[in-house]
Design a protein around this motif. Structure first.
Motif, mmCIF file in Angstrom:
data_model
loop_
_atom_site.group_PDB
_atom_site.id
_atom_site.type_symbol
_atom_site.label_atom_id
_atom_site.label_comp_id
_atom_site.label_asym_id
_atom_site.label_seq_id
_atom_site.Cartn_x
_atom_site.Cartn_y
_atom_site.Cartn_z
ATOM 1 N N THR A 1 -33.321 -36.745 30.445
ATOM 2 C CA THR A 1 -32.610 -36.802 29.199
ATOM 3 C C THR A 1 -31.739 -37.619 28.517
ATOM 4 O O THR A 1 -30.538 -37.257 27.212
ATOM 5 C CB THR A 1 -31.560 -35.208 29.204
ATOM 6 O OG1 THR A 1 -31.049 -34.749 30.237
ATOM 7 C CG2 THR A 1 -32.037 -34.270 29.751
ATOM 8 N N GLY A 2 -31.641 -38.275 29.546
ATOM 9 C CA GLY A 2 -30.548 -40.414 28.667
ATOM 10 C C GLY A 2 -30.236 -40.583 29.882
ATOM 11 O O GLY A 2 -30.361 -40.547 31.519
ATOM 12 N N GLY A 3 -29.093 -41.576 29.856
ATOM 13 C CA GLY A 3 -28.944 -42.531 30.222
ATOM 14 C C GLY A 3 -28.179 -42.581 32.122
ATOM 15 O O GLY A 3 -28.074 -42.409 33.125
ATOM 16 N N THR A 4 -27.170 -40.717 31.600
ATOM 17 C CA THR A 4 -26.561 -41.101 32.046
ATOM 18 C C THR A 4 -27.033 -39.821 33.503
ATOM 19 O O THR A 4 -26.950 -40.062 34.590
ATOM 20 C CB THR A 4 -24.716 -39.408 31.826
ATOM 21 O OG1 THR A 4 -24.086 -40.877 30.873
ATOM 22 C CG2 THR A 4 -24.671 -39.057 32.621
ATOM 23 N N ALA B 8 -28.371 -54.557 34.414
ATOM 24 C CA ALA B 8 -29.257 -55.121 33.589
ATOM 25 C C ALA B 8 -29.436 -54.847 32.255
ATOM 26 O O ALA B 8 -30.900 -54.545 32.176
ATOM 27 C CB ALA B 8 -30.585 -55.649 34.017
ATOM 28 N N PRO B 9 -28.357 -55.881 31.880
ATOM 29 C CA PRO B 9 -27.428 -56.111 31.446
ATOM 30 C C PRO B 9 -26.331 -54.960 31.611
ATOM 31 O O PRO B 9 -26.309 -53.640 31.631
ATOM 32 C CB PRO B 9 -26.921 -56.998 30.015
ATOM 33 C CG PRO B 9 -28.005 -56.566 29.285
ATOM 34 C CD PRO B 9 -29.192 -55.853 30.397
ATOM 35 N N SER B 10 -25.640 -55.348 32.189
ATOM 36 C CA SER B 10 -24.208 -54.133 31.710
ATOM 37 C C SER B 10 -23.914 -54.277 30.509
ATOM 38 O O SER B 10 -24.301 -54.979 29.669
ATOM 39 C CB SER B 10 -22.621 -54.801 32.653
ATOM 40 O OG SER B 10 -22.339 -55.860 32.111
ATOM 41 N N ALA C 140 -30.902 -50.572 33.636
ATOM 42 C CA ALA C 140 -31.443 -51.151 32.666
ATOM 43 C C ALA C 140 -31.105 -50.560 31.640
ATOM 44 O O ALA C 140 -32.032 -50.251 31.189
ATOM 45 C CB ALA C 140 -32.921 -51.393 33.237
ATOM 46 N N CYS C 141 -30.321 -49.363 32.004
ATOM 47 C CA CYS C 141 -30.515 -48.174 30.855
ATOM 48 C C CYS C 141 -30.394 -48.912 29.049
ATOM 49 O O CYS C 141 -31.177 -48.383 28.854
ATOM 50 C CB CYS C 141 -29.176 -47.091 30.920
ATOM 51 S SG CYS C 141 -29.522 -46.486 31.782
ATOM 52 N N ILE C 142 -29.556 -49.904 29.210
ATOM 53 C CA ILE C 142 -29.811 -50.887 27.748
ATOM 54 C C ILE C 142 -30.905 -51.442 27.655
ATOM 55 O O ILE C 142 -31.335 -52.390 26.467
ATOM 56 C CB ILE C 142 -28.362 -51.163 27.184
ATOM 57 C CG1 ILE C 142 -28.128 -50.854 26.030
ATOM 58 C CG2 ILE C 142 -27.838 -51.607 28.313
ATOM 59 C CD1 ILE C 142 -26.861 -51.306 25.679
ATOM 60 N N ALA D 115 -33.940 -46.735 32.737
ATOM 61 C CA ALA D 115 -34.595 -47.434 31.147
ATOM 62 C C ALA D 115 -34.391 -46.305 30.223
ATOM 63 O O ALA D 115 -34.999 -45.587 30.555
ATOM 64 C CB ALA D 115 -35.384 -48.174 31.395
ATOM 65 N N ASP D 116 -33.305 -46.276 28.833
ATOM 66 C CA ASP D 116 -33.071 -45.642 28.546
ATOM 67 C C ASP D 116 -34.232 -46.360 27.492
ATOM 68 O O ASP D 116 -34.252 -46.963 26.214
ATOM 69 C CB ASP D 116 -32.153 -45.269 27.737
ATOM 70 C CG ASP D 116 -30.773 -45.353 28.653
ATOM 71 O OD1 ASP D 116 -31.280 -44.499 29.715
ATOM 72 O OD2 ASP D 116 -29.701 -44.866 28.723
ATOM 73 N N LEU D 117 -34.631 -44.370 26.629
ATOM 74 C CA LEU D 117 -35.806 -44.787 25.846
ATOM 75 C C LEU D 117 -35.397 -44.687 23.983
ATOM 76 O O LEU D 117 -35.555 -44.730 23.669
ATOM 77 C CB LEU D 117 -37.136 -43.849 26.159
ATOM 78 C CG LEU D 117 -38.141 -44.110 26.821
ATOM 79 C CD1 LEU D 117 -38.795 -42.778 27.340
ATOM 80 C CD2 LEU D 117 -39.568 -45.272 25.610
ATOM 81 N N HIS D 118 -33.804 -43.802 24.801
ATOM 82 C CA HIS D 118 -32.952 -42.992 23.366
ATOM 83 C C HIS D 118 -32.377 -44.539 23.178
ATOM 84 O O HIS D 118 -31.220 -44.592 22.321
ATOM 85 C CB HIS D 118 -32.008 -42.192 23.422
ATOM 86 C CG HIS D 118 -31.538 -42.134 24.301
ATOM 87 N ND1 HIS D 118 -30.859 -40.720 24.837
ATOM 88 C CD2 HIS D 118 -30.770 -42.844 25.514
ATOM 89 C CE1 HIS D 118 -30.226 -40.817 26.250
ATOM 90 N NE2 HIS D 118 -29.921 -41.955 26.332
ATOM 91 N N LYS D 119 -32.199 -45.814 23.258
ATOM 92 C CA LYS D 119 -31.904 -46.995 23.270
ATOM 93 C C LYS D 119 -33.166 -47.893 22.507
ATOM 94 O O LYS D 119 -33.369 -47.714 21.492
ATOM 95 C CB LYS D 119 -31.172 -47.338 24.443
ATOM 96 C CG LYS D 119 -29.424 -46.856 24.486
ATOM 97 C CD LYS D 119 -28.591 -47.268 26.127
ATOM 98 C CE LYS D 119 -28.230 -46.599 26.127
ATOM 99 N NZ LYS D 119 -27.702 -45.180 26.936
ATOM 100 N N TYR D 120 -33.475 -49.143 23.649
ATOM 101 C CA TYR D 120 -34.370 -50.389 22.871
ATOM 102 C C TYR D 120 -35.380 -49.410 23.164
ATOM 103 O O TYR D 120 -36.844 -49.989 21.755
ATOM 104 C CB TYR D 120 -34.217 -51.295 22.851
ATOM 105 C CG TYR D 120 -33.014 -51.929 23.218
ATOM 106 C CD1 TYR D 120 -32.974 -52.437 21.312
ATOM 107 C CD2 TYR D 120 -31.924 -51.323 23.142
ATOM 108 C CE1 TYR D 120 -31.607 -52.422 21.588
ATOM 109 C CE2 TYR D 120 -30.380 -52.352 23.231
ATOM 110 C CZ TYR D 120 -30.779 -52.658 21.572
ATOM 111 O OH TYR D 120 -29.449 -52.925 21.617
HETATM 112 C C1 LIG Z 1 -26.162 -49.942 31.143
HETATM 113 C C2 LIG Z 1 -25.721 -48.294 30.860
HETATM 114 N N1 LIG Z 1 -26.072 -47.942 31.848
HETATM 115 C C3 LIG Z 1 -25.770 -46.383 31.443
HETATM 116 C C4 LIG Z 1 -25.672 -45.913 30.402
HETATM 117 C C5 LIG Z 1 -25.442 -44.704 29.962
HETATM 118 O O1 LIG Z 1 -26.406 -43.603 28.629
HETATM 119 P P1 LIG Z 1 -26.202 -42.516 28.547
HETATM 120 O O2 LIG Z 1 -25.050 -42.422 26.523
HETATM 121 O O3 LIG Z 1 -27.522 -42.219 27.102
HETATM 122 O O4 LIG Z 1 -25.877 -41.865 29.069
HETATM 123 C C6 LIG Z 1 -25.590 -46.478 29.232
HETATM 124 C C7 LIG Z 1 -24.935 -46.054 28.007
HETATM 125 O O5 LIG Z 1 -25.095 -47.532 26.875
HETATM 126 C C8 LIG Z 1 -25.417 -48.271 29.657
HETATM 127 O O6 LIG Z 1 -25.194 -49.547 28.427
#
Ligand SMILES: Cc1ncc(COP(=O)(O)O)c(C=O)c1O
Length: 501
Positions: free
Chosen positions: A91-94, A172-174, A201-203, A234-239
């Motif tokens: 459901t997301g990066g976290t 990748a990247p912070s 590489a979430c972002i 790697a988050d689809l809800h970002k890029y």
């Molecule tokens: C590098 C990185 N990891 C993890 C996350 C967490 O993602 P989310 O806000 O979708 O839970 C982010 C969010 O900006 C991020 O930039």
């Protein structure tokens, strides 16, 4: 009689009008606007089609399995994975980060690890890993980064690896400084020592594959092409420009992936088999992401990445040329952090938080990041963060003018120091809280403090100040546990139902 659908939607539209704009590029964090209304429409249609489905069970709702197979396949190809790479949509990066940690911990235990496992990462790693260590009982070993570069050498990270380490994370990247950590060297050492290595590489995951270095060459490998990388998020809800609620977590090897699951038949209900943290879940964002990646394909993603790169280059040049400000380190990808340039005399310095406050008054929202004292006593400067999206180009001349003009307006205005922030606290009792040995306040006392320091007004609703610089100085000045408690109170009060009158 209930309220009519029409009235309900009118009310919702009114509420939405008070939100920060999600489109148009004026908010340079949180939202990722492709600038393509057709993609937004497609995503909404796809999500609507999936609305009644329960993503819990892809054997009953087979469309969920088909979509997930497709999305993971697309991600695997994009991120350099071979056939051994499998994964899940989360459901997301976290959630992806939490599951990467849980998986590594369980594998470490299964391989005979005992006692408390350790999670090794840099201080710049996303806070989701602090959450993961907290939830899954790992000791967190956060390595200080070089304040100039915003990352650190592989050798420093490698020194921290031993048999107690369940996972090393590189970014990748912070998020804070957009630094690309030394993925290849760290992963090689992890592989040698049999330690899991996650690339967050979430972002960056959906844009770095199309990114080039300053010489115009593709980036050196940082993804699943790198031997020793065992998982990647790697988050689809970002890029990937999908609506919120969708990310991928990829693993090298089926057995590693299976360690992510939770399954139980030890209750009298249906057998539970959950690949991710949730049980019943929406498949809406999955469908939207699936639709978007099919509509764009790699070529479409590359075009949008080029638009981001164009705006990023222009913003870096513009900000880099502003007397008194500097871009931190060598950012990789469409984000950057801006700090004060201490190399110039005080009258020429621009405090990035005063700058962001001024920019906000002119209609653009940048994100203020507090400074941080690292474990080795070095300080990471407070900065202002910009996340750049394809639409940033739309009004780039205006944005650059505002960035330059706001710097001119606040040049020489001194930074609010921690000491000043504390001295400005209204009452002695509040100031005493800066003593780290003071007990943490309860809910009522926390709210009283928020009122005292001007973050809550006379009504029940918190009242955020227009100028955030003094508030961020306070975040830096007060002990972390106290700030965390106060921010918890603030956020909880924002959404709390008011007392019945
Ligand atoms: C590098 C990185 N990891 C993890 C996350 C967490 O993602 P989310 O806000 O979708 O839970 C982010 C969010 O900006 C991020 O930039």
């Amino acid at each position: 009689m209930g309220t009519s659908a029409e009235e309900i939607l009118v009310r919702l539209r009114q509420l939405r009008q008070a939100d920060a704009p999600t489109h148009g590029g004026r908010v340079l964090s949180y939202v990722y606007d492709s600038g393509r209304a057709d993609l937004d429409e497609l995503a909404a249609d796809a999500a609507r089609l999936m609305q009644p489905v329960n993503g819990l069970d892809p054997t009953t709702f087979t469309s969920v399995a088909a979509l997930e197979r497709d999305v993971i396949g697309f991600a695997r190809d994009l991120l350099g994975g071979d056939d051994s790479v499998v994964g899940s949509v989360t459901t997301g990066g976290t959630e992806s980060c939490l599951l990467a940690v849980k998986t590594a911990r369980d594998l470490w235990r299964a391989a005979g690890g005992s006692g408390t496992p350790r999670l090794v990462a840099l201080t710049t790693v996303h806070a989701a890993f602090q959450k993961a260590a907290h939830l899954f009982d790992l000791e967190l070993d956060l390595i200080p980064v070089d304040p100039v570069r915003g990352t650190c050498d592989a050798a420093t990270i490698v020194e921290h690896i031993d048999a107690q380490v369940a996972l090393v994370v590189v970014s990748a990247p912070s998020y804070p400084f957009a630094a690309l950590d030394p993925v290849a060297e760290v992963a090689a050492s992890c592989a040698e020592q049999g330690v899991s290595c996650h690339v967050d590489a979430c972002i960056g995951g959906w844009i770095l594959p199309f990114w080039h270095d300053e010489a115009g060459a593709p980036l050196t490998p940082w993804d699943l092409r790198v031997p020793g990388v065992t998982s990647l998020s790697a988050d689809l809800h970002k890029y990937g420009y999908a609506p919120k609620g969708v990310s991928v977590l990829l693993h090298r090897g089926r057995d590693r992936h299976r360690a992510q699951f939770f399954a139980t038949t030890r209750w009298p209900g249906y057998p539970v088999v959950n690949p991710t943290l949730l049980g019943s879940k929406s498949a809406g964002a999955l469908a939207a992401a699936w639709a978007i990646i099919h509509a764009l394909g790699a070529a479409g993603l590359a075009d949008l990445a080029d638009a981001c790169a164009l705006a990023t280059t222009r913003l870096r040049a513009t900000i880099g040329a502003i007397d008194g400000l500097r871009v931190v380190g060598e950012p990789v990808g469409p984000l950057l952090a801006v700090a004060v340039d201490d190399a110039v005399s005080a009258d020429r310095r621009v405090d990035p938080h005063h700058w962001a406050d001024h920019v906000r008054e002119r209609g653009w929202i940048l994100q203020q990041q507090p400074g941080l004292v690292q474990d080795d006593g070095t300080t990471l400067p407070h900065t202002t963060h910009l996340t750049i999206t394809p639409v940033t180009n739309t009004h780039i001349d205006e944005l650059c003018d505002v960035l330059v003009g706001s710097a001119d307006a606040v040049r020489g205005v001194p930074t609010v120091t921690a000491r000043q922030a504390l001295a400005a606290l209204p009452v002695e009792g509040v100031r005493a809280l800066a003593d780290p040995s003071a007990p943490l306040p309860d809910s009522a006392a926390s709210y009283a403090i928020l009122r005292e320091i001007g973050l809550a007004g006379d009504t029940d609703e918190p009242d955020l100040p227009d100028r955030m610089a003094p508030f961020l100085a306070l975040v830096e000045a007060l002990p972390h546990p106290l700030t965390e408690r106060l921010l918890t109170e603030l956020l909880a009060r924002v959404v709390e139902t008011p007392a019945a009158r």
